[in-house]
Design an enzyme around this catalytic site. Structure first.
Site, PDB file in Angstrom:
ATOM      1  N   ASP A 109       0.838  -1.208   0.000  1.00  0.00           N
ATOM      2  CA  ASP A 109       0.000   0.000   0.000  1.00  0.00           C
ATOM      3  C   ASP A 109       0.874   1.261   0.000  1.00  0.00           C
ATOM      4  O   ASP A 109       0.827   2.051   0.906  1.00  0.00           O
ATOM      5  CB  ASP A 109      -0.965  -0.002   1.198  1.00  0.00           C
ATOM      6  CG  ASP A 109      -0.249   0.006   2.545  1.00  0.00           C
ATOM      7  OD1 ASP A 109       0.952  -0.341   2.605  1.00  0.00           O
ATOM      8  OD2 ASP A 109      -0.889   0.383   3.554  1.00  0.00           O
ATOM      9  N   ASP A 145       6.741   1.478   1.956  1.00  0.00           N
ATOM     10  CA  ASP A 145       6.470   0.509   0.883  1.00  0.00           C
ATOM     11  C   ASP A 145       7.254   0.884  -0.367  1.00  0.00           C
ATOM     12  O   ASP A 145       7.777   0.013  -1.073  1.00  0.00           O
ATOM     13  CB  ASP A 145       4.985   0.487   0.518  1.00  0.00           C
ATOM     14  CG  ASP A 145       4.073   0.284   1.690  1.00  0.00           C
ATOM     15  OD1 ASP A 145       3.529  -0.818   1.831  1.00  0.00           O
ATOM     16  OD2 ASP A 145       3.880   1.244   2.455  1.00  0.00           O
ATOM     17  N   ASN A 197      -2.277   2.835   3.575  1.00  0.00           N
ATOM     18  CA  ASN A 197      -1.701   4.143   3.879  1.00  0.00           C
ATOM     19  C   ASN A 197      -2.499   5.265   3.219  1.00  0.00           C
ATOM     20  O   ASN A 197      -2.683   6.336   3.804  1.00  0.00           O
ATOM     21  CB  ASN A 197      -0.242   4.194   3.430  1.00  0.00           C
ATOM     22  CG  ASN A 197       0.655   3.341   4.297  1.00  0.00           C
ATOM     23  OD1 ASN A 197       0.478   3.269   5.507  1.00  0.00           O
ATOM     24  ND2 ASN A 197       1.632   2.682   3.688  1.00  0.00           N
ATOM     25  N   THR A 255       2.895  -5.990   2.823  1.00  0.00           N
ATOM     26  CA  THR A 255       3.314  -4.879   3.675  1.00  0.00           C
ATOM     27  C   THR A 255       2.209  -3.850   3.888  1.00  0.00           C
ATOM     28  O   THR A 255       2.471  -2.745   4.336  1.00  0.00           O
ATOM     29  CB  THR A 255       4.555  -4.174   3.090  1.00  0.00           C
ATOM     30  OG1 THR A 255       4.203  -3.529   1.862  1.00  0.00           O
ATOM     31  CG2 THR A 255       5.689  -5.157   2.856  1.00  0.00           C
ATOM     32  N   PHE A 282      -0.440  -0.812  12.732  1.00  0.00           N
ATOM     33  CA  PHE A 282      -1.354  -0.254  11.731  1.00  0.00           C
ATOM     34  C   PHE A 282      -1.874  -1.279  10.727  1.00  0.00           C
ATOM     35  O   PHE A 282      -3.079  -1.330  10.455  1.00  0.00           O
ATOM     36  CB  PHE A 282      -0.673   0.907  10.982  1.00  0.00           C
ATOM     37  CG  PHE A 282      -1.513   1.468   9.880  1.00  0.00           C
ATOM     38  CD1 PHE A 282      -2.553   2.345  10.155  1.00  0.00           C
ATOM     39  CD2 PHE A 282      -1.288   1.110   8.548  1.00  0.00           C
ATOM     40  CE1 PHE A 282      -3.347   2.861   9.138  1.00  0.00           C
ATOM     41  CE2 PHE A 282      -2.072   1.616   7.523  1.00  0.00           C
ATOM     42  CZ  PHE A 282      -3.099   2.502   7.820  1.00  0.00           C
ATOM     43  N   ASN A 283      -1.014  -2.082  10.110  1.00  0.00           N
ATOM     44  CA  ASN A 283      -1.478  -2.986   9.047  1.00  0.00           C
ATOM     45  C   ASN A 283      -2.509  -3.977   9.558  1.00  0.00           C
ATOM     46  O   ASN A 283      -3.495  -4.268   8.873  1.00  0.00           O
ATOM     47  CB  ASN A 283      -0.296  -3.747   8.435  1.00  0.00           C
ATOM     48  CG  ASN A 283       0.566  -2.875   7.549  1.00  0.00           C
ATOM     49  OD1 ASN A 283       0.168  -1.791   7.141  1.00  0.00           O
ATOM     50  ND2 ASN A 283       1.766  -3.345   7.255  1.00  0.00           N
ATOM     51  N   HIS A 334       9.743   0.406   7.885  1.00  0.00           N
ATOM     52  CA  HIS A 334       9.090  -0.850   8.276  1.00  0.00           C
ATOM     53  C   HIS A 334       9.158  -1.916   7.186  1.00  0.00           C
ATOM     54  O   HIS A 334       9.644  -3.032   7.400  1.00  0.00           O
ATOM     55  CB  HIS A 334       7.618  -0.584   8.603  1.00  0.00           C
ATOM     56  CG  HIS A 334       7.368   0.382   9.707  1.00  0.00           C
ATOM     57  ND1 HIS A 334       7.533   0.060  11.030  1.00  0.00           N
ATOM     58  CD2 HIS A 334       6.936   1.665   9.681  1.00  0.00           C
ATOM     59  CE1 HIS A 334       7.219   1.107  11.789  1.00  0.00           C
ATOM     60  NE2 HIS A 334       6.850   2.081  10.990  1.00  0.00           N
ATOM     61  N   ASP A 335       8.648  -1.554   6.002  1.00  0.00           N
ATOM     62  CA  ASP A 335       8.425  -2.565   4.965  1.00  0.00           C
ATOM     63  C   ASP A 335       9.710  -3.068   4.320  1.00  0.00           C
ATOM     64  O   ASP A 335       9.749  -4.186   3.793  1.00  0.00           O
ATOM     65  CB  ASP A 335       7.490  -1.996   3.901  1.00  0.00           C
ATOM     66  CG  ASP A 335       6.146  -1.598   4.474  1.00  0.00           C
ATOM     67  OD1 ASP A 335       5.786  -2.118   5.547  1.00  0.00           O
ATOM     68  OD2 ASP A 335       5.454  -0.765   3.869  1.00  0.00           O
TER      69      ASP A 335
END
Length: 306
Positions: free
Chosen positions: A10, A15, A39, A124, A165-166, A233-234
């Site tokens: 996303d 990402d 996102n 992700t 969040f995800n 993060h991703d």
């Protein structure tokens, strides 16, 4: 042989950095990118995927648009972190390519069935597309080698005291994926908040050619700020896909909370109160060397311009 992968994402700034790394790795064969609402809206995440592939001259990789909203819940984006477009900070040209005419679930189904070997799916964003795949095409499960997922936490959240969040965005989808009995590695906040991209590393990007300039622009616009730097993060899922030894993992029995004040929590049953002793369903990332991550990420960016 390059590892065949499907990226379900996303984009989103982190990402975008993960896509940048993945499509420039000769040891990864990116078969497909599927976009999901997370996102920002799915229309924007799809468009951002196309922008990145055009930037890196990888329009050979197809893109499919996926779910517009979670399975059961109202969609709420993270534009307060990723900006209105999802990728602010760099002036990308208008895209000239288009996504596939079929949706993400059917695109994944086709790629899985056309592959000569099982494919790793790297997720992700919200796991809505992946849950829909499992629901609509359960016969495809043997064709999936593993899920490598950015999301979750066993030590606290970032959108609530317990939820990442995800998973929080679509906990019902996450619960379906975690119950799939497929090999799953969860690269969550226990890793990503300990692998911050430092200010020094971010500033170094400016000196690293066109790819570095682009990444510097979007990373500096990223509002996910912590003491010591910003979490990519991703990107950690791509690192795990190419070198799992860098991230420490432990197997746990993990459940997703889908109701109540702890909604979106990924609960590791350390004491086996809810599962048979020894049962595990998720390989959970629990540690990483931050300095090694920074060095590795800058190495990836340097290679993008060659």
């Amino acid at each position: 042989m390059a590892k065949p992968v499907i990226l379900d994402m996303d984009p989103g700034i982190d990402d975008a950095a993960a896509i940048a790394v993945a499509v420039n790795r000769p040891d990864l064969d990116v078969k497909l990118i599927t976009a999901v609402a997370g996102n920002v809206s799915v229309e924007k995440t799809t468009n951002n995927s196309l922008k990145l592939l055009e930037f890196f001259d990888r329009t050979d990789i197809p893109v499919a648009q996926g779910a517009k909203a979670p399975l059961k819940r109202e969609f709420k984006d993270a534009s307060y972190i990723h900006g209105e477009s999802g990728m602010p900070g760099y002036n990308f040209p208008e895209v000239t390519t288009k996504p596939l005419a079929i949706d993400a679930v059917e695109a994944i189904h086709q790629v899985l069935n056309e592959s000569a070997e099982p494919i790793t799916i790297i997720g992700t964003g919200a796991y809505t597309n992946l849950a829909l795949l499992l629901q609509q095409h359960p016969e495809d499960k043997p064709l999936i080698k593993e899920f490598i997922l950015m999301g979750g936490s066993i030590s606290g959240g970032n959108v609530s005291s317990v939820a990442e969040f995800n998973v929080f965005t679509d906990p019902d989808a996450a619960a379906i994926v975690f119950k799939s009995e497929l090999p799953i590695t969860m690269i969550g906040l226990d890793v990503t908040l300990n692998a911050l991209l430092t200010e020094e590393s971010t500033n170094t990007l400016r000196e690293m050619g066109p790819a570095g300039e682009m990444l510097y622009g979007i990373v500096t616009a990223y509002e996910d700020v912590h003491v010591g730097g910003k979490p990519m993060h991703d990107v950690n899922t791509i690192l795990y896909a190419v070198d799992p030894s860098v991230i420490e993992t432990k197997p746990f029995a993990v459940d997703v909370v889908t109701e109540g004040p702890a909604i979106g929590a990924t609960v590791a049953d350390f004491q086996y109160r809810w599962h048979e002793p020894g049962y595990t369903n998720v390989n959970v990332g629990v540690g990483i060397n931050a300095e090694a991550f920074n060095t590795w990420f800058l190495e990836q960016v340097a290679a993008m311009n060659k």
